[in-house]
Design a protein around this motif. Sequence first.
Motif, PDB file in Angstrom:
ATOM      1  N   VAL A  47       1.048  -1.308   0.142  1.00  0.00           N
ATOM      2  CA  VAL A  47       0.150   0.099   0.045  1.00  0.00           C
ATOM      3  C   VAL A  47       0.634   1.426   0.220  1.00  0.00           C
ATOM      4  O   VAL A  47       0.302   2.228  -0.758  1.00  0.00           O
ATOM      5  CB  VAL A  47      -1.076  -0.257   1.159  1.00  0.00           C
ATOM      6  CG1 VAL A  47      -1.952   0.881   1.501  1.00  0.00           C
ATOM      7  CG2 VAL A  47      -1.682  -1.377   1.108  1.00  0.00           C
ATOM      8  N   GLU A  48       2.105   1.232   0.644  1.00  0.00           N
ATOM      9  CA  GLU A  48       2.868   2.649   0.924  1.00  0.00           C
ATOM     10  C   GLU A  48       3.263   2.509  -0.538  1.00  0.00           C
ATOM     11  O   GLU A  48       3.939   4.355  -1.328  1.00  0.00           O
ATOM     12  CB  GLU A  48       3.598   2.221   1.793  1.00  0.00           C
ATOM     13  CG  GLU A  48       3.397   2.162   3.479  1.00  0.00           C
ATOM     14  CD  GLU A  48       2.585   1.279   3.583  1.00  0.00           C
ATOM     15  OE1 GLU A  48       3.037  -0.354   3.034  1.00  0.00           O
ATOM     16  OE2 GLU A  48       2.658   1.065   5.308  1.00  0.00           O
ATOM     17  N   THR A  49       3.932   1.162  -1.724  1.00  0.00           N
ATOM     18  CA  THR A  49       4.645   1.720  -2.634  1.00  0.00           C
ATOM     19  C   THR A  49       3.039   2.336  -3.586  1.00  0.00           C
ATOM     20  O   THR A  49       3.227   3.638  -4.270  1.00  0.00           O
ATOM     21  CB  THR A  49       5.230   0.686  -3.201  1.00  0.00           C
ATOM     22  OG1 THR A  49       5.774   0.389  -2.565  1.00  0.00           O
ATOM     23  CG2 THR A  49       5.614   0.716  -4.208  1.00  0.00           C
ATOM     24  N   PHE A  50       1.770   2.064  -3.849  1.00  0.00           N
ATOM     25  CA  PHE A  50       1.394   2.361  -4.690  1.00  0.00           C
ATOM     26  C   PHE A  50       1.112   3.534  -3.924  1.00  0.00           C
ATOM     27  O   PHE A  50       0.834   5.008  -4.678  1.00  0.00           O
ATOM     28  CB  PHE A  50       0.278   1.758  -4.297  1.00  0.00           C
ATOM     29  CG  PHE A  50      -1.418   1.665  -4.953  1.00  0.00           C
ATOM     30  CD1 PHE A  50      -1.082   1.363  -6.016  1.00  0.00           C
ATOM     31  CD2 PHE A  50      -2.520   2.905  -4.379  1.00  0.00           C
ATOM     32  CE1 PHE A  50      -2.502   1.993  -6.738  1.00  0.00           C
ATOM     33  CE2 PHE A  50      -3.409   2.585  -5.031  1.00  0.00           C
ATOM     34  CZ  PHE A  50      -3.197   2.586  -6.905  1.00  0.00           C
ATOM     35  N   ASP A  51       0.560   4.498  -3.234  1.00  0.00           N
ATOM     36  CA  ASP A  51       0.333   5.280  -2.192  1.00  0.00           C
ATOM     37  C   ASP A  51       1.722   6.233  -3.179  1.00  0.00           C
ATOM     38  O   ASP A  51       1.561   7.167  -3.497  1.00  0.00           O
ATOM     39  CB  ASP A  51      -0.038   5.755  -1.034  1.00  0.00           C
ATOM     40  CG  ASP A  51      -1.381   5.144  -0.709  1.00  0.00           C
ATOM     41  OD1 ASP A  51      -1.566   4.993  -0.473  1.00  0.00           O
ATOM     42  OD2 ASP A  51      -1.248   5.002   0.562  1.00  0.00           O
ATOM     43  N   TYR A  55       1.784   9.716  -5.481  1.00  0.00           N
ATOM     44  CA  TYR A  55       2.014  10.966  -5.559  1.00  0.00           C
ATOM     45  C   TYR A  55       3.635  11.509  -6.115  1.00  0.00           C
ATOM     46  O   TYR A  55       2.801  12.274  -6.670  1.00  0.00           O
ATOM     47  CB  TYR A  55       2.724  10.505  -3.518  1.00  0.00           C
ATOM     48  CG  TYR A  55       2.673  12.111  -3.123  1.00  0.00           C
ATOM     49  CD1 TYR A  55       1.649  13.040  -2.742  1.00  0.00           C
ATOM     50  CD2 TYR A  55       4.075  12.590  -3.060  1.00  0.00           C
ATOM     51  CE1 TYR A  55       2.075  14.576  -2.099  1.00  0.00           C
ATOM     52  CE2 TYR A  55       4.540  13.655  -2.586  1.00  0.00           C
ATOM     53  CZ  TYR A  55       3.583  15.258  -1.889  1.00  0.00           C
ATOM     54  OH  TYR A  55       3.863  16.563  -1.194  1.00  0.00           O
ATOM     55  N   ALA A  56       3.850  10.403  -6.381  1.00  0.00           N
ATOM     56  CA  ALA A  56       5.178  11.119  -7.465  1.00  0.00           C
ATOM     57  C   ALA A  56       4.838  11.406  -8.579  1.00  0.00           C
ATOM     58  O   ALA A  56       4.451  12.538  -9.882  1.00  0.00           O
ATOM     59  CB  ALA A  56       6.484   9.824  -7.391  1.00  0.00           C
ATOM     60  N   GLY A  57       3.757  10.358  -9.318  1.00  0.00           N
ATOM     61  CA  GLY A  57       3.284  10.807 -10.498  1.00  0.00           C
ATOM     62  C   GLY A  57       2.434  12.305 -10.644  1.00  0.00           C
ATOM     63  O   GLY A  57       1.782  12.773 -11.423  1.00  0.00           O
ATOM     64  N   MET A  58       1.758  12.445  -9.278  1.00  0.00           N
ATOM     65  CA  MET A  58       0.803  13.633  -9.547  1.00  0.00           C
ATOM     66  C   MET A  58       1.584  14.099  -8.983  1.00  0.00           C
ATOM     67  O   MET A  58       1.424  16.075  -9.861  1.00  0.00           O
ATOM     68  CB  MET A  58      -0.318  13.469  -7.979  1.00  0.00           C
ATOM     69  CG  MET A  58      -1.296  12.860  -8.568  1.00  0.00           C
ATOM     70  SD  MET A  58      -2.499  12.774  -7.551  1.00  0.00           S
ATOM     71  CE  MET A  58      -3.193  10.670  -6.531  1.00  0.00           C
ATOM     72  N   ALA A  59       2.283  14.871  -8.470  1.00  0.00           N
ATOM     73  CA  ALA A  59       3.805  15.564  -7.915  1.00  0.00           C
ATOM     74  C   ALA A  59       4.384  16.009  -9.652  1.00  0.00           C
ATOM     75  O   ALA A  59       4.534  17.034 -10.205  1.00  0.00           O
ATOM     76  CB  ALA A  59       4.698  15.118  -6.928  1.00  0.00           C
ATOM     77  N   ALA A  60       4.907  14.374 -10.258  1.00  0.00           N
ATOM     78  CA  ALA A  60       5.316  14.800 -11.932  1.00  0.00           C
ATOM     79  C   ALA A  60       4.423  16.027 -12.558  1.00  0.00           C
ATOM     80  O   ALA A  60       4.582  16.761 -13.220  1.00  0.00           O
ATOM     81  CB  ALA A  60       5.562  13.748 -12.344  1.00  0.00           C
ATOM     82  N   TYR A  61       3.100  15.477 -12.961  1.00  0.00           N
ATOM     83  CA  TYR A  61       1.804  15.523 -13.777  1.00  0.00           C
ATOM     84  C   TYR A  61       1.797  17.455 -12.882  1.00  0.00           C
ATOM     85  O   TYR A  61       1.627  18.237 -14.180  1.00  0.00           O
ATOM     86  CB  TYR A  61       1.032  15.544 -13.203  1.00  0.00           C
ATOM     87  CG  TYR A  61      -0.224  16.207 -14.140  1.00  0.00           C
ATOM     88  CD1 TYR A  61      -0.067  15.159 -15.575  1.00  0.00           C
ATOM     89  CD2 TYR A  61      -1.412  16.209 -14.275  1.00  0.00           C
ATOM     90  CE1 TYR A  61      -1.090  15.376 -17.026  1.00  0.00           C
ATOM     91  CE2 TYR A  61      -2.182  16.455 -15.363  1.00  0.00           C
ATOM     92  CZ  TYR A  61      -2.173  16.108 -16.370  1.00  0.00           C
ATOM     93  OH  TYR A  61      -2.975  16.224 -17.270  1.00  0.00           O
ATOM     94  N   LYS A  62       1.763  17.529 -11.921  1.00  0.00           N
ATOM     95  CA  LYS A  62       1.623  19.388 -11.425  1.00  0.00           C
ATOM     96  C   LYS A  62       2.837  19.464 -12.447  1.00  0.00           C
ATOM     97  O   LYS A  62       2.849  21.427 -11.970  1.00  0.00           O
ATOM     98  CB  LYS A  62       1.540  19.124 -10.058  1.00  0.00           C
ATOM     99  CG  LYS A  62       1.220  20.613  -9.444  1.00  0.00           C
ATOM    100  CD  LYS A  62       0.851  20.124  -8.264  1.00  0.00           C
ATOM    101  CE  LYS A  62       0.528  22.182  -7.426  1.00  0.00           C
ATOM    102  NZ  LYS A  62       0.296  22.018  -6.700  1.00  0.00           N
TER     103      LYS A  62
END
Length: 80
Positions: A47-51, A55-62
């Motif tokens: 679950v931690e890796t999934f989160d 989180y990293a994907g959203m940060a990179a997209y932003k």
Amino acid sequence: MTTTGITDFLLWCVGINYGFLLLWFVGFALAHDWMYRLHSRWFRLSVETFDAIHYAGMAAYKLAILLLNLAPLLALYLSD
């Protein structure tokens, strides 16, 4: 194409991309368990890796939105 047309285009791009980012966040927040079960069928993830991946994907997209859409938009507004 005029600078007004490019400015309008970039403004639409910022709005649409932030809409997708908001949709991703809301979907992740509301359907977290379902998304985790769906992805854990294909990949062995904690679950931690999934989160962390989301989180990293959203940060990179932003960051991509800021650098590729918002920064040129601000440059065009400042140049007028």
